[in-house]
Design an enzyme around this catalytic site. Sequence first.
Site, PDB file in Angstrom:
ATOM      1  CB  CYS A   1      -9.285   4.840   0.556  1.00 16.65           C
ATOM      2  SG  CYS A   1      -7.624   5.228   1.152  1.00 16.65           S
TER       3      CYS A   1
ATOM      4  CB  THR B   1      -4.976   4.758  -5.087  1.00 21.58           C
ATOM      5  OG1 THR B   1      -5.893   5.274  -4.114  1.00 21.58           O
ATOM      6  CG2 THR B   1      -4.545   5.856  -6.011  1.00 21.58           C
TER       7      THR B   1
ATOM      8  CB  CYS C   1      -3.202   0.416  -2.418  1.00 23.79           C
ATOM      9  SG  CYS C   1      -3.253   2.147  -2.917  1.00 23.79           S
TER      10      CYS C   1
ATOM     11  CD  GLU D   1       0.328   6.715   6.086  1.00 19.78           C
ATOM     12  OE1 GLU D   1       1.445   6.635   6.613  1.00 19.78           O
ATOM     13  OE2 GLU D   1      -0.239   5.739   5.535  1.00 19.78           O
TER      14      GLU D   1
ATOM     15  CG  HIS E   1      -4.724   5.118   4.375  1.00 20.90           C
ATOM     16  ND1 HIS E   1      -4.225   4.629   3.190  1.00 20.90           N
ATOM     17  CD2 HIS E   1      -3.649   5.541   5.094  1.00 20.90           C
ATOM     18  CE1 HIS E   1      -2.903   4.761   3.200  1.00 20.90           C
ATOM     19  NE2 HIS E   1      -2.526   5.309   4.339  1.00 20.90           N
TER      20      HIS E   1
ATOM     21  CG  ASP F   1      -1.811   1.206   1.333  1.00 22.78           C
ATOM     22  OD1 ASP F   1      -2.393   1.578   0.299  1.00 22.78           O
ATOM     23  OD2 ASP F   1      -1.946   1.802   2.418  1.00 22.78           O
ATOM     24  CB  SER F   2       0.194   4.808  -0.537  1.00 20.69           C
ATOM     25  OG  SER F   2      -0.891   4.929   0.360  1.00 20.69           O
TER      26      SER F   2
HETATM   27  N1  DGL Z   1      -4.714   3.301   0.883  1.00 22.33           N
HETATM   28  C1  DGL Z   1      -4.754   3.647  -0.478  1.00 22.33           C
HETATM   29  C2  DGL Z   1      -6.054   3.329  -1.166  1.00 22.33           C
HETATM   30  O1  DGL Z   1      -6.625   2.350  -0.870  1.00 22.33           O
HETATM   31  C3  DGL Z   1      -4.094   4.913  -0.914  1.00 22.33           C
HETATM   32  C4  DGL Z   1      -4.384   6.163  -0.193  1.00 22.33           C
HETATM   33  C5  DGL Z   1      -3.418   7.217  -0.654  1.00 22.33           C
HETATM   34  O2  DGL Z   1      -2.221   6.974  -0.583  1.00 22.33           O
HETATM   35  O3  DGL Z   1      -3.881   8.273  -1.123  1.00 22.33           O
HETATM   36  O4  DGL Z   1      -6.532   4.003  -2.022  1.00 22.33           O
END
Ligand code: DGL
Length: 253
Positions: free
Chosen positions: A181, A73, A71, A149, A183, A8-9
């Site tokens: 997302c 994204t 993730c 974060e 997060h 993931d990011s």
């Molecule tokens: N957690 C990620 C997602 O599912 C990326 C969030 C991000 O880095 O903007 O989209």
Amino acid sequence: MARIGIFDSGVGGLSVLREIRKLLPGEACVYYADTANCPYGSKTRAFIIGRAVAITQLLLDRGCDIIVVACNTATAAAIATLRARFPVRFVGIEPAVKPAALTSRTGTIGVLATASTLSSAKYRKMKETYGDKVAIAEGVGQGFVELVEAGELTGPRAEAVVRASLGPLLEAGADRIALGCTHYPFLLPTLEKVAAAYAVPDIRVIDPAVAVARQLAKVLAEEGIPLRGGADGTTELLASGPDGILKKLFQTL
Ligand code: DGL
């Protein structure tokens, strides 16, 4: 023993790792958080593809047999490229539009995701599939990734940030909020607290991570990758940048 690469990011994919560990507690997981480049949601598609390719290579070099793109994204931007480029199976994640659409009673669902995911061709296709069954109100979880974060999951500031993005969806009549997302599930207590202030009966916030873990188990079986079983699997945490919150959140899982 299966060796599962997950990325993931940042820390968001830990919400997926949590479900994988519950379902496959005896296997080895390697989790990569691209914290030096987080957030992905505002980056270009080319940048996200470049990172996804580099991280996949790193996870394969560490002996992973399968990759979970934890993730939304990166899945929307890069999973087609990853599948064309690497000879392993990939499991991705997408906004929980399907379960939301199938269970909504008001006929309106809300989708919360990053700007990149909401503007992707993959999401547009999803909308075409379910848009004739329900009305879809969507919004970017503005500031959500930054809160997670920073490890700021509850409290007045988190509530104000969540209310600004969630409120309009509830005002539009949504009774199901599809999270798009990884997060965002960490903000679940705050999302539920904010939602309770709007008088929508039987409101539910839906996290697709459980479905991802199930899909992973299915693909491992299809590929004939043997499972070790048991309950004492391992997790290795890797990060391209700061990893303080990563370790802290991992410990609370
Ligand atoms: N957690 C990620 C997602 O599912 C990326 C969030 C991000 O880095 O903007 O989209």
